[in-house]
Design a protein around this motif. Structure first.
Motif, mmCIF file in Angstrom:
data_model
loop_
_atom_site.group_PDB
_atom_site.id
_atom_site.type_symbol
_atom_site.label_atom_id
_atom_site.label_comp_id
_atom_site.label_asym_id
_atom_site.label_seq_id
_atom_site.Cartn_x
_atom_site.Cartn_y
_atom_site.Cartn_z
ATOM 1 N N LEU A 79 0.823 -1.204 0.000
ATOM 2 C CA LEU A 79 0.000 0.000 0.000
ATOM 3 C C LEU A 79 0.861 1.260 0.000
ATOM 4 C CD1 LEU A 79 -2.755 -1.088 2.563
ATOM 5 C CD2 LEU A 79 -3.079 -0.716 0.111
ATOM 6 N N ALA B 115 -6.797 -2.052 2.997
ATOM 7 C CA ALA B 115 -6.746 -1.168 1.832
ATOM 8 C C ALA B 115 -7.703 0.006 2.004
ATOM 9 C CB ALA B 115 -7.079 -1.951 0.561
ATOM 10 N N LEU B 116 -8.922 -0.270 2.487
ATOM 11 C CA LEU B 116 -9.892 0.794 2.705
ATOM 12 C C LEU B 116 -9.432 1.734 3.816
ATOM 13 C CD1 LEU B 116 -12.645 2.047 2.099
ATOM 14 C CD2 LEU B 116 -13.654 0.432 3.738
ATOM 15 N N ARG C 198 -6.628 4.058 2.746
ATOM 16 C CA ARG C 198 -7.087 5.178 1.914
ATOM 17 C C ARG C 198 -7.770 6.246 2.765
ATOM 18 N NH1 ARG C 198 -10.268 4.093 -3.604
ATOM 19 N NH2 ARG C 198 -8.131 3.481 -4.112
ATOM 20 N N ARG D 131 -4.780 7.127 6.153
ATOM 21 C CA ARG D 131 -3.514 7.663 5.634
ATOM 22 C C ARG D 131 -2.490 7.933 6.737
ATOM 23 N NH1 ARG D 131 -3.920 9.078 0.421
ATOM 24 N NH2 ARG D 131 -6.013 9.241 -0.475
#
Length: 680
Positions: free
Chosen positions: A54, A152-153, A156, A159
């Motif tokens: 990521l 992953a969510l 995003r 951060r």
């Protein structure tokens, strides 16, 4: 991430703990903590892979799934195929059918759910659960499906590593809390089993590894001595779990924090001169996955065929290590090379080769499905085919409606009685006990049309003896609470007769008592001792005195004879091996009871307190030699319980106690014995 020898060595420690546990090595009764260590390692590695991808902008969820499949599937597929082929040659049909069904579940990564529905982990018989160990692979794969999506969510949206750490910490706490609640708060075996098998109560162990990756504190900033000390402390914590825990410990629950914390310290230490870097541990660690896969079929084989010899366990351990190494070199490594992506220019790298893996999987799934559809292919042996249907009918002949009643509610707050007949205030009969009380439900059903003046109510809980202050050592039973609620019913005005029945001999085993008794003002005692037996009889006598003072009639059934081996399965097994037993097969119940304190003899003394004591061995056996089959038809559903179609006939001695119409005055004629068992 560069290869870490300490992690590879920790894998070796984990798999050795599991093997030593499964092969019954003294001092390793808590070796199952090796699985918890594996989970922490897995969470650490997966978090590192996902996070690096990521942060570098190279992470692909399909690529992640593909890499996991390449890592896990080839060896699992090989073990499944080899085990099924072995079963086709050597295993009787019903066990083979179960083997195939469990193998399919393992390949679909749902075996943990299947085993949760079928059996508790520590009580599951290895000779019928040939893929029991794959539950942990299913848990891991289910974690692999969900975890990268969440990460992953979250990456995003958040951060920030610190925020990701907070998210994982919240998940860790929630999962650990669920594990502790399910494992210890409620006396429910289903919840305890769910706690062991299912992802929601196991996720915290893998999240613990992820917390190490995301932790703002890094041991690498400290000196090598500190990091070495941290590793030693972690290994010590894992080792400390061995004497502290056992199969009777609720697991994982909060107790698993000890080995989990130990694994965390080892991973966080990243010791530059690790104790785990030795060549033997590196050799074992490299093949740890394959070793884990192959060792359990070896355990199941030993159990199924009843192998016993000096030095068998060390030989089986060595064989497992060799099989694991051979699988690693001949299956894992070649398949990884074969399935390696062809190159970055290819949109779907390695797709044709993955197709070969998919084709192999399809063949094994189809073969397993054919075995299940064919019910284990009994036609492989004419001798088995002749007894197959009769043994299956016997195994299914447990007439007590467990789905409707029995035991307690989910959270242990109320009883779930089974009732037969028409209630009549003051004349109803209450049967209290464990599954050995449930086997007589069939007799109540048999005479139900005659029960017009009273009802017979069964209040039972499997594994719980009908004695106050006795508790099973394992988690999930809640026997004392169950018995307390049952006796409140017994003292009520509704019931005129109370029948107590149990698998008494099993609770008073000399070798390993699985129950304790805690009298008021006295220390708790194991029931497998003379003092424990005496305390239990005193407790039972006091309760009978109390019931008699309330005007109740009390009946005590001694231990129903049981062979200690699964009669339908053993009949099939012997027939498949060409050693079919005689049509009227019997067993020596005296040899079974000799392994326990003389509880049935002690129960006879309760007649002095006004109880009617029924000697079941005297009724159903001749001089303690008891029938196991009748004309090649099994009389038992399993290793312990008489089948319902038999007890419906053989239980006529209970009629004077189940129906007040047979009662004369305030006393009842003692039940007499029969010269021969009723014909089915």
């Amino acid at each position: 991430m560069e290869f870490r020898r300490d992690i590879n060595g920790l894998r070796a420690v984990a798999v050795l703990l599991v093997l030593l546990f499964h092969f019954g090595t003294p001092g390793f009764s808590a070796g199952f903590v090796g699985v918890d260590v594996f989970f922490v390692i897995s969470g650490f590695l997966m978090t590192g892979i996902v996070l690096r991808g990521l942060e570098g902008g190279t992470f692909s969820i399909p690529g992640f799934y593909r890499a996991r499949l390449v890592r896990l599937y080839p060896a699992l597929l090989a073990v499944t195929a080899a085990t099924l082929l072995f079963g086709l040659a050597f295993i009787e049909p019903a066990t083979l059918e179960t083997m195939a069904r469990h193998g399919i579940a393992a390949l679909l990564f749902v075996s943990n759910v299947v085993f949760w529905q079928e059996a508790g982990y520590f009580s599951a018989p290895p000779d019928t659960m040939w893929f029991l160990h794959t539950w942990s692979l299913s848990v891991e794969w289910q974690f692999y499906i969900v975890y990268p999506l969440v990460m992953a969510l979250a990456f995003r949206l958040l951060r920030n590593r610190a925020r990701l750490f907070a998210l994982l910490l919240a998940g860790f706490v929630l999962s650990l809390a669920a594990s502790a609640l399910a494992g210890e708060l409620f006396p429910n075996e289903r919840l305890v089993s769910a706690d062991f098998y299912l992802l929601p109560t196991r996720a915290w162990e893998m999240l613990a590894g992820g917390l190490v990756v995301l932790s703002p504190w890094q041991a690498a900033a400290r000196g090598p001595r500190f990091r070495a000390a941290l590793e030693i402390a972690g290994l010590a914590m894992i080792g400390l779990a061995l004497p502290l825990f056992s199969e009777e410990t609720p697991w994982p629950s909060w107790q698993a924090l000890l080995p989990v914390a130990g694994a965390i310290l080892v991973l966080a230490a990243d010791a530059p001169r690790s104790l785990l870097a030795s060549a033997p541990l590196q050799w074992i660690g490299a093949a740890s996955y394959s070793t884990y896969l192959w060792h359990w079929p070896i355990v199941a084989t030993i159990t199924y065929f009843g192998f016993a010899a000096p030095g068998l366990a060390p030989a089986a351990l060595a064989l497992s290590l060799l099989a694991g190494w051979a699988s690693y070199r001949l299956i894992e490594q070649p398949c990884r090379r074969f399935l390696k992506p062809a190159g970055p220019a290819v949109r779907y790298p390695g797709l044709p080769r993955m197709g070969a893996l998919a084709a192999s999987l399809t063949v094994v799934l189809f073969a397993g499905g054919a075995v299940v559809a064919g019910h284990g292919l009994p036609q492989r042996s004419g001798d088995v085919a002749a007894v197959y249907d009769a043994t299956l009918a016997a195994a299914a002949d447990y007439g007590f409606p467990l789905g409707q009643c029995g035991g307690t509610s989910t959270f242990g707050t109320r009883l779930r009685p089974c009732e037969v007949g028409s209630s009549s205030h003051g004349d109803d009969v209450l049967v209290i006990g464990d599954s050995f009380a449930e086997i007589w439900f069939a007799r109540a059903r048999e005479i139900e049309r005659r029960l017009t003046g009273n009802a017979v109510v069964f209040v039972t809980k499997g594994g719980c003896p009908p004695i106050a202050d006795m508790e099973r050592a394992g988690p999930g039973f809640g026997c004392r609470a169950f018995h307390r609620m049952a006796m409140e019913q017994a003292r009520g005005e509704r019931f005129g007769t109370v029948i107590l029945a149990g698998m008494w001999a099993s609770y008073f085993g000399r070798e390993h008592a699985n129950t304790t008794i805690c009298e008021a003002g006295a220390p708790c005692r194991p029931t497998g001792t003379e003092a424990g037996l005496a305390a239990a009889i005193r407790s039972l006598a006091a309760e009978i005195d109390g019931l008699k003072a309330l005007g109740k009639d009390v009946v005590v059934l001694t231990t129903s004879p049981y062979p200690g081996f699964d009669v339908p399965a053993e009949l099939r097994k012997r027939a498949f091996a060409g050693r079919t037993p005689p049509a009227d097969w019997s067993f020596d119940f005296a040899a079974v009871t000799a392994r326990a304190q003389p509880v049935d003899a002690a129960l006879a003394s309760l007649a002095d307190h006004g109880a009617r004591v029924i000697d079941l061995a005297g009724l159903l056996c001749r001089e303690m030699v008891c029938p196991a089959t009748q004309g090649m038809v099994p009389l038992y559903t399993d290793a312990d319980h008489l089948r319902s179609s038999y007890t419906a006939l053989a239980g006529d001695f209970l009629d004077p106690f189940l129906h007040p119409r047979f009662v004369t005055g305030s006393t009842r004629d003692e039940a007499g014995g029969a010269d021969a068992a009723p014909a089915l």
